[in-house]
Design a protein around this motif. Structure first.
Motif, PDB file in Angstrom:
ATOM      1  N   GLY A 193       0.803  -1.214   0.000  1.00 22.70           N
ATOM      2  CA  GLY A 193       0.000   0.000   0.000  1.00 22.70           C
ATOM      3  C   GLY A 193       0.837   1.267   0.000  1.00 22.70           C
ATOM      4  N   PRO A 194       0.145   2.427  -0.005  1.00 20.01           N
ATOM      5  CA  PRO A 194       0.860   3.701  -0.164  1.00 20.01           C
ATOM      6  C   PRO A 194       1.854   4.005   0.943  1.00 20.01           C
ATOM      7  CG  PRO A 194      -1.462   4.067   0.368  1.00 20.01           C
ATOM      8  CD  PRO A 194      -1.313   2.620   0.039  1.00 20.01           C
ATOM      9  N   LEU A 195       1.609   3.519   2.160  1.00 16.48           N
ATOM     10  CA  LEU A 195       2.553   3.812   3.235  1.00 16.48           C
ATOM     11  C   LEU A 195       3.929   3.221   2.959  1.00 16.48           C
ATOM     12  CD1 LEU A 195       0.456   3.481   6.517  1.00 16.48           C
ATOM     13  CD2 LEU A 195       1.388   5.572   5.502  1.00 16.48           C
ATOM     14  N   ALA A 196       3.977   2.082   2.266  1.00 18.08           N
ATOM     15  CA  ALA A 196       5.271   1.492   1.917  1.00 18.08           C
ATOM     16  C   ALA A 196       6.013   2.386   0.929  1.00 18.08           C
ATOM     17  CB  ALA A 196       5.079   0.099   1.340  1.00 18.08           C
ATOM     18  N   GLY A 197       5.288   2.947  -0.029  1.00 16.15           N
ATOM     19  CA  GLY A 197       5.914   3.888  -0.953  1.00 16.15           C
ATOM     20  C   GLY A 197       6.377   5.147  -0.245  1.00 16.15           C
ATOM     21  N   ILE A 198       5.568   5.620   0.696  1.00 21.57           N
ATOM     22  CA  ILE A 198       5.951   6.802   1.468  1.00 21.57           C
ATOM     23  C   ILE A 198       7.210   6.516   2.280  1.00 21.57           C
ATOM     24  CG2 ILE A 198       5.252   8.292   3.386  1.00 21.57           C
ATOM     25  CD1 ILE A 198       2.372   8.087   2.281  1.00 21.57           C
ATOM     26  N   LEU A 199       7.282   5.329   2.888  1.00 22.08           N
ATOM     27  CA  LEU A 199       8.473   4.975   3.654  1.00 22.08           C
ATOM     28  C   LEU A 199       9.707   4.966   2.752  1.00 22.08           C
ATOM     29  CD1 LEU A 199       9.914   4.058   6.207  1.00 22.08           C
ATOM     30  CD2 LEU A 199       9.255   1.701   5.648  1.00 22.08           C
ATOM     31  N   ARG A 218       7.196  15.236   7.900  1.00 19.02           N
ATOM     32  CA  ARG A 218       8.586  15.340   8.337  1.00 19.02           C
ATOM     33  C   ARG A 218       9.301  14.004   8.111  1.00 19.02           C
ATOM     34  NH1 ARG A 218       9.017  20.251  10.553  1.00 19.02           N
ATOM     35  NH2 ARG A 218       7.109  21.146  11.468  1.00 19.02           N
ATOM     36  N   THR A 219      10.486  14.070   7.546  1.00 18.93           N
ATOM     37  CA  THR A 219      11.186  12.835   7.208  1.00 18.93           C
ATOM     38  C   THR A 219      11.699  12.097   8.448  1.00 18.93           C
ATOM     39  OG1 THR A 219      13.202  14.114   6.795  1.00 18.93           O
ATOM     40  CG2 THR A 219      11.824  13.597   4.901  1.00 18.93           C
ATOM     41  N   CYS A 220      11.710  12.770   9.609  1.00 19.49           N
ATOM     42  CA  CYS A 220      12.109  12.090  10.839  1.00 19.49           C
ATOM     43  C   CYS A 220      11.087  11.045  11.282  1.00 19.49           C
ATOM     44  CB  CYS A 220      12.334  13.107  11.959  1.00 19.49           C
ATOM     45  SG  CYS A 220      10.864  14.073  12.403  1.00 19.49           S
ATOM     46  N   LEU A 221       9.950  10.954  10.589  1.00 20.45           N
ATOM     47  CA  LEU A 221       8.927   9.958  10.910  1.00 20.45           C
ATOM     48  C   LEU A 221       9.246   8.575  10.333  1.00 20.45           C
ATOM     49  CD1 LEU A 221       5.688  12.049  10.210  1.00 20.45           C
ATOM     50  CD2 LEU A 221       6.764  11.614  12.417  1.00 20.45           C
ATOM     51  N   ALA A 232       8.220   2.722   9.677  1.00 24.85           N
ATOM     52  CA  ALA A 232       8.746   1.381   9.450  1.00 24.85           C
ATOM     53  C   ALA A 232       8.231   0.411  10.513  1.00 24.85           C
ATOM     54  CB  ALA A 232      10.270   1.409   9.453  1.00 24.85           C
ATOM     55  N   ALA A 233       8.223   0.843  11.769  1.00 21.43           N
ATOM     56  CA  ALA A 233       7.715  -0.013  12.846  1.00 21.43           C
ATOM     57  C   ALA A 233       6.224  -0.267  12.679  1.00 21.43           C
ATOM     58  CB  ALA A 233       8.000   0.644  14.197  1.00 21.43           C
ATOM     59  N   TRP A 234       5.487   0.738  12.232  1.00 23.17           N
ATOM     60  CA  TRP A 234       4.044   0.620  11.992  1.00 23.17           C
ATOM     61  C   TRP A 234       3.758  -0.431  10.926  1.00 23.17           C
ATOM     62  CZ3 TRP A 234      -0.354   2.322  14.150  1.00 23.17           C
ATOM     63  CH2 TRP A 234      -1.511   2.452  13.375  1.00 23.17           C
ATOM     64  N   LEU A 235       4.514  -0.386   9.852  1.00 21.87           N
ATOM     65  CA  LEU A 235       4.334  -1.361   8.776  1.00 21.87           C
ATOM     66  C   LEU A 235       4.771  -2.759   9.222  1.00 21.87           C
ATOM     67  CD1 LEU A 235       5.547   0.812   5.780  1.00 21.87           C
ATOM     68  CD2 LEU A 235       3.241  -0.080   6.083  1.00 21.87           C
TER      69      LEU A 235
END
Length: 213
Positions: A84-90, A152-155, A160-163
């Motif tokens: 999903g999109p969160l993986a691309g965002i990561l 913010r890129t510090c997220l 990563a832990a969320w995924l």
């Protein structure tokens, strides 16, 4: 758009999905008025950011050719199962050294010219972690656009832990952090194409009559 703001921002075009509602087609490579959707999205944000990334998981060589005029880089999900999109965002958060990431979906080809500036202004004013766009539809209902966002890129480590925990929902991850919605008046600027039918509607909106098979 000031140089100072661009120096803080990397742009990310999300084009790494399965394209399920397009019958498995690679959505970012589908043509709108003769241009791939991902190219149009990249053009919309290129002048608003310091550099551009494109998240892709298929047809990598084609995306590299598409990205060449922008000196853009292709980033791929760490997982090969289209999470999903969160993986691309990561992948985007991991690929940049800049303070902020502007992410947009590949199928939204008419995004506002002041998108990044307004999202960053809201992020800074609220001292937030994420700022994402919203509009109001014809019925007067607020419509959030969670993957049109500055963060913010510090997220990156938190995401990563969320995924890794098996979570996938964008809005639910935002709720872990301070986030703000930024309202845009022009709903049409956020029209997107999740299906071939919607892509045909976008063609009409761009003044191009879809080709008949």
């Amino acid at each position: 758009m000031t140089h100072d703001l661009r120096s803080r921002l990397t742009g990310l075009v999300l084009a790494g999905g399965r394209g399920t509602r397009m019958g498995g087609l690679d959505k970012g490579l589908q043509l709108l008025a003769g241009e791939p959707l991902a190219l149009r999205a990249a053009k919309r944000i290129a002048g608003q950011v310091g550099c551009v990334l494109i998240s892709a998981n298929r047809h990598i060589d084609e995306y590299k050719r598409l990205a060449a005029p922008f000196h853009a880089r292709i980033v791929e999900d760490a997982s090969c199962d289209f999470p999903g999109p969160l993986a691309g965002i990561l992948a985007g958060l991991r690929a940049t050294s800049k303070e902020l990431l502007l992410c947009v979906p590949c199928d939204t080809p008419a995004l506002p010219d002041d998108l990044a500036a307004r999202l960053v202004d809201a992020l800074d004013a609220a001292q937030a972690d994420v700022a994402f766009a919203s509009t109001t539809n014809a019925e007067g209902h607020r419509c959030p656009h969670p993957v049109v966002a500055v963060m913010r890129t510090c997220l990156a480590d938190d995401l990563a832990a969320w995924l890794d925990a098996g979570e996938r929902k964008v809005r639910t991850w935002y709720e872990r952090h301070k986030s703000v919605q930024v309202h845009f008046q022009d709903e049409r600027a956020f029209y997107n194409a999740n299906s071939l039918h919607e892509l045909a509607e976008l063609e009409r909106a761009f003044g191009v009559e879809p080709k008949r098979s």
